[in-house]
Design a protein around this motif. Structure first.
Motif, mmCIF file in Angstrom:
data_model
loop_
_atom_site.group_PDB
_atom_site.id
_atom_site.type_symbol
_atom_site.label_atom_id
_atom_site.label_comp_id
_atom_site.label_asym_id
_atom_site.label_seq_id
_atom_site.Cartn_x
_atom_site.Cartn_y
_atom_site.Cartn_z
ATOM 1 N N ASN A 1 -2.068 12.245 14.160
ATOM 2 C CA ASN A 1 -0.726 12.101 14.364
ATOM 3 C C ASN A 1 -0.261 11.755 13.182
ATOM 4 N N GLU A 2 1.258 11.617 13.531
ATOM 5 C CA GLU A 2 2.668 12.133 12.358
ATOM 6 C C GLU A 2 1.887 10.751 10.754
ATOM 7 N N LEU A 3 1.668 11.349 9.930
ATOM 8 C CA LEU A 3 1.605 10.350 8.834
ATOM 9 C C LEU A 3 2.690 10.350 7.792
ATOM 10 N N PRO A 4 3.538 9.297 7.919
ATOM 11 C CA PRO A 4 4.778 8.885 7.072
ATOM 12 C C PRO A 4 4.662 9.525 5.760
ATOM 13 N N TYR A 5 3.301 8.958 4.940
ATOM 14 C CA TYR A 5 3.229 9.499 3.726
ATOM 15 C C TYR A 5 2.453 10.382 2.900
ATOM 16 N N LEU A 6 1.998 10.440 4.100
ATOM 17 C CA LEU A 6 1.177 12.474 3.777
ATOM 18 C C LEU A 6 1.976 13.273 2.596
ATOM 19 N N GLN A 7 0.842 13.692 1.890
ATOM 20 C CA GLN A 7 1.924 14.756 0.867
ATOM 21 C C GLN A 7 1.038 15.926 0.791
ATOM 22 N N ILE A 8 -0.142 15.658 0.480
ATOM 23 C CA ILE A 8 -0.437 17.024 -0.036
ATOM 24 C C ILE A 8 -1.965 16.903 1.020
ATOM 25 N N ALA A 9 -2.224 17.918 1.830
ATOM 26 C CA ALA A 9 -2.982 18.694 2.775
ATOM 27 C C ALA A 9 -3.630 19.260 3.118
ATOM 28 N N SER A 10 -5.154 19.900 3.122
ATOM 29 C CA SER A 10 -5.929 21.002 2.775
ATOM 30 C C SER A 10 -7.383 20.489 3.791
ATOM 31 N N PHE A 11 -6.404 21.937 4.884
ATOM 32 C CA PHE A 11 -8.217 22.400 5.679
ATOM 33 C C PHE A 11 -9.084 23.602 5.243
ATOM 34 N N ALA A 12 -8.815 24.257 4.034
ATOM 35 C CA ALA A 12 -9.425 25.517 3.987
ATOM 36 C C ALA A 12 -10.833 25.378 4.583
ATOM 37 N N TYR A 13 -11.201 26.884 5.022
ATOM 38 C CA TYR A 13 -12.313 27.160 5.245
ATOM 39 C C TYR A 13 -12.747 25.798 6.423
ATOM 40 N N ASN A 14 -11.734 25.950 8.105
ATOM 41 C CA ASN A 14 -12.763 25.197 8.927
ATOM 42 C C ASN A 14 -12.920 26.572 9.839
ATOM 43 N N GLN A 15 -12.391 25.879 11.374
ATOM 44 C CA GLN A 15 -12.170 27.211 12.452
ATOM 45 C C GLN A 15 -11.168 26.604 12.603
ATOM 46 N N ILE A 16 -10.168 26.873 12.295
ATOM 47 C CA ILE A 16 -8.793 26.184 13.033
ATOM 48 C C ILE A 16 -7.810 27.549 13.540
ATOM 49 N N THR A 17 -7.722 27.507 14.285
ATOM 50 C CA THR A 17 -6.760 27.941 15.366
ATOM 51 C C THR A 17 -5.406 29.234 15.103
ATOM 52 N N ASP A 18 -4.912 27.430 15.276
ATOM 53 C CA ASP A 18 -3.376 27.739 14.995
ATOM 54 C C ASP A 18 -2.878 26.713 14.392
ATOM 55 N N LEU B 1 -3.861 26.091 5.073
ATOM 56 C CA LEU B 1 -4.974 26.186 6.320
ATOM 57 C C LEU B 1 -5.678 27.726 5.396
ATOM 58 N N LYS B 2 -5.782 27.846 4.554
ATOM 59 C CA LYS B 2 -6.885 28.847 4.107
ATOM 60 C C LYS B 2 -8.141 29.297 3.886
ATOM 61 N N GLY B 3 -8.341 30.330 4.634
ATOM 62 C CA GLY B 3 -10.027 30.549 5.203
ATOM 63 C C GLY B 3 -10.473 30.396 6.838
ATOM 64 N N ASN B 4 -9.215 30.063 7.586
ATOM 65 C CA ASN B 4 -9.403 30.376 9.321
ATOM 66 C C ASN B 4 -9.376 31.118 10.065
ATOM 67 N N HIS B 5 -8.902 30.995 11.150
ATOM 68 C CA HIS B 5 -9.171 31.608 11.921
ATOM 69 C C HIS B 5 -7.826 31.980 13.006
ATOM 70 N N ILE B 6 -6.564 31.601 11.813
ATOM 71 C CA ILE B 6 -5.259 31.544 12.650
ATOM 72 C C ILE B 6 -4.793 32.638 12.602
ATOM 73 N N ARG B 7 -4.026 33.224 14.357
ATOM 74 C CA ARG B 7 -3.459 34.861 14.706
ATOM 75 C C ARG B 7 -1.796 34.574 14.625
ATOM 76 N N SER B 8 -1.722 33.525 14.549
ATOM 77 C CA SER B 8 -0.112 33.721 14.498
ATOM 78 C C SER B 8 0.337 31.732 14.370
ATOM 79 N N VAL B 9 1.429 31.641 14.000
ATOM 80 C CA VAL B 9 1.946 30.773 13.373
ATOM 81 C C VAL B 9 2.754 30.047 14.005
ATOM 82 N N THR B 10 2.379 28.984 15.435
ATOM 83 C CA THR B 10 3.174 28.301 15.545
ATOM 84 C C THR B 10 3.375 26.601 15.547
ATOM 85 N N GLY B 11 4.729 26.187 15.997
ATOM 86 C CA GLY B 11 4.442 24.415 16.191
ATOM 87 C C GLY B 11 4.796 24.055 14.644
ATOM 88 N N LEU B 12 4.829 24.574 13.706
ATOM 89 C CA LEU B 12 6.329 24.165 12.422
ATOM 90 C C LEU B 12 7.262 24.317 12.727
#
Length: 339
Positions: free
Chosen positions: A131-148, A162-173
């Motif tokens: 969900n939208e987190l109003p104050y979040l400034q830095i988020a790291s999800f490196a080395y997971n199995q994220i696809t999008d 989002l380093k080291g995941n399985h993302i093939r294309s950037v969508t939704g940003l």
């Protein structure tokens, strides 16, 4: 470590952009090892407990109207956690490190509406959606199995890893929602295109170790200063728009550029000062450095070496000679004046 240092933990260091070359093999080994572990083990259910919370909490701060206090920092990394639902009860948390666990679901974080800093590296997440987190400034999800890249809408988010995941294309940003995002880290994914990175406020973009063959769709990145494209499959520099008018550092190391004439396609980048072309076929050409400076006169550094004044003077002479030859050829094409 101070709060300020925490908040800058994922900030790319411009002086260390080349040093990551030496770290590459170690990173690849770590990622391969994690994938093997994921495939070979079934994790025992391990929920976050009150005892773990007591051990991991720190940084007592004022909350709400300033009359109450709560611990706002939590570190529970490397605990083999599979469940963090207990976090729903700790709504005052601002700094959370849940990295190196076995998490597949972090929806409990949706209740942490004061969250400023999140590190969720090295889990088994398939999505970074929250969900939208109003104050979040830095988020790291490196080395997971994220696809999008769907479902990332935090208005104050400035650094996303989002380093080291399985993302093939950037969508939704969505640029209308990610109005503060200045650094996007996508190294070591499976990107086949740069289309979809339409974030005008972006300053640093890291796309190394993907499957890119060209650059496209980056025309709106008017504030981009750093673009890292090492170890892709790029053989043409078509697609570099003159609209990238703030770009200063471009790393193309380990690609497939064979013809130095390709550099004419980036000579219209007015602020380009540092270019890395090591490990491309074109670097085997005679007078490679000199020809690069002829094509891009504003360059100050090629690979890891700065140009000297004599290099610049010689390139200017060659450039002038080329102009004169072109003018002579043009006059010759016009033919003799007719009576």
């Amino acid at each position: 470590m101070s709060d300020e240092e925490d908040l800058e933990d994922f900030e790319p260091d411009q002086d260390d952009l080349d040093r990551e070359d030496e770290d590459k093999e170690t990173e690849e080994w770590d990622e391969d090892r994690k994938e093997e572990e994921d495939l070979s083990e079934e994790w025992m259910p391990t929920p976050l407990t009150e005892d773990m919370m007591k051990e991991g909490l720190s940084l007592l701060c004022k909350t709400g109207n300033g009359l109450a206090h709560a611990y706002v920092k939590l570190e529970v990394k490397e605990r083999e956690l599979t469940d963090i639902h207990l976090l729903r009860n700790y709504i005052h948390l601002r700094y959370v490190d849940i990295s190196e666990n076995h998490l597949t679901d972090v929806s409990a974080l949706n209740h942490l509406t004061h969250l400023l800093w999140l590190k969720a590296d090295g889990n088994r997440l398939r999505s970074a959606q929250l969900n939208e987190l109003p104050y979040l400034q830095i988020a790291s999800f490196a080395y997971n199995q994220i696809t999008d890249t769907e479902g990332i809408t935090h208005p104050r988010l400035s650094i996303l890893n989002l380093k080291g995941n399985h993302i093939r294309s950037v969508t939704g940003l969505d640029p209308e929602k990610l109005i503060s995002l200045h650094t996007l880290e996508l190294r070591g994914n499976q990107l086949e295109t740069t289309i979809g990175i339409n974030l005008p406020m972006l300053k640093n973009l890291f796309l190394a170790q993907n499957f890119l063959k060209r650059v496209e769709g980056l025309d709106n990145l008017k504030n981009l200063t750093t673009l890292h494209l090492r170890d892709n499959h790029i053989d043409s520099l078509t697609g570099f728009s003159k609209e990238l008018k703030a770009l200063q550092y471009l790393n193309l190391r380990g690609n497939m550029i064979s013809n130095l004439q390709e550099l004419t396609k980036i000579q219209n980048l007015p602020k380009l000062r540092a270019l890395v072309l090591l490990d491309n076929p074109c670097t085997d050409e005679t007078d490679y450095r000199q020809e690069a400076l002829v094509h891009i006169p504003q360059l100050e550094r090629l690979d890891k070496e700065f140009f000297e004044e004599e290099d610049r003077a010689e390139a200017n002479e060659i450039r002038q000679r080329m102009r004169e030859e072109q003018e002579q050829d043009a006059e010759g094409d016009m033919g003799p004046d007719q009576p």
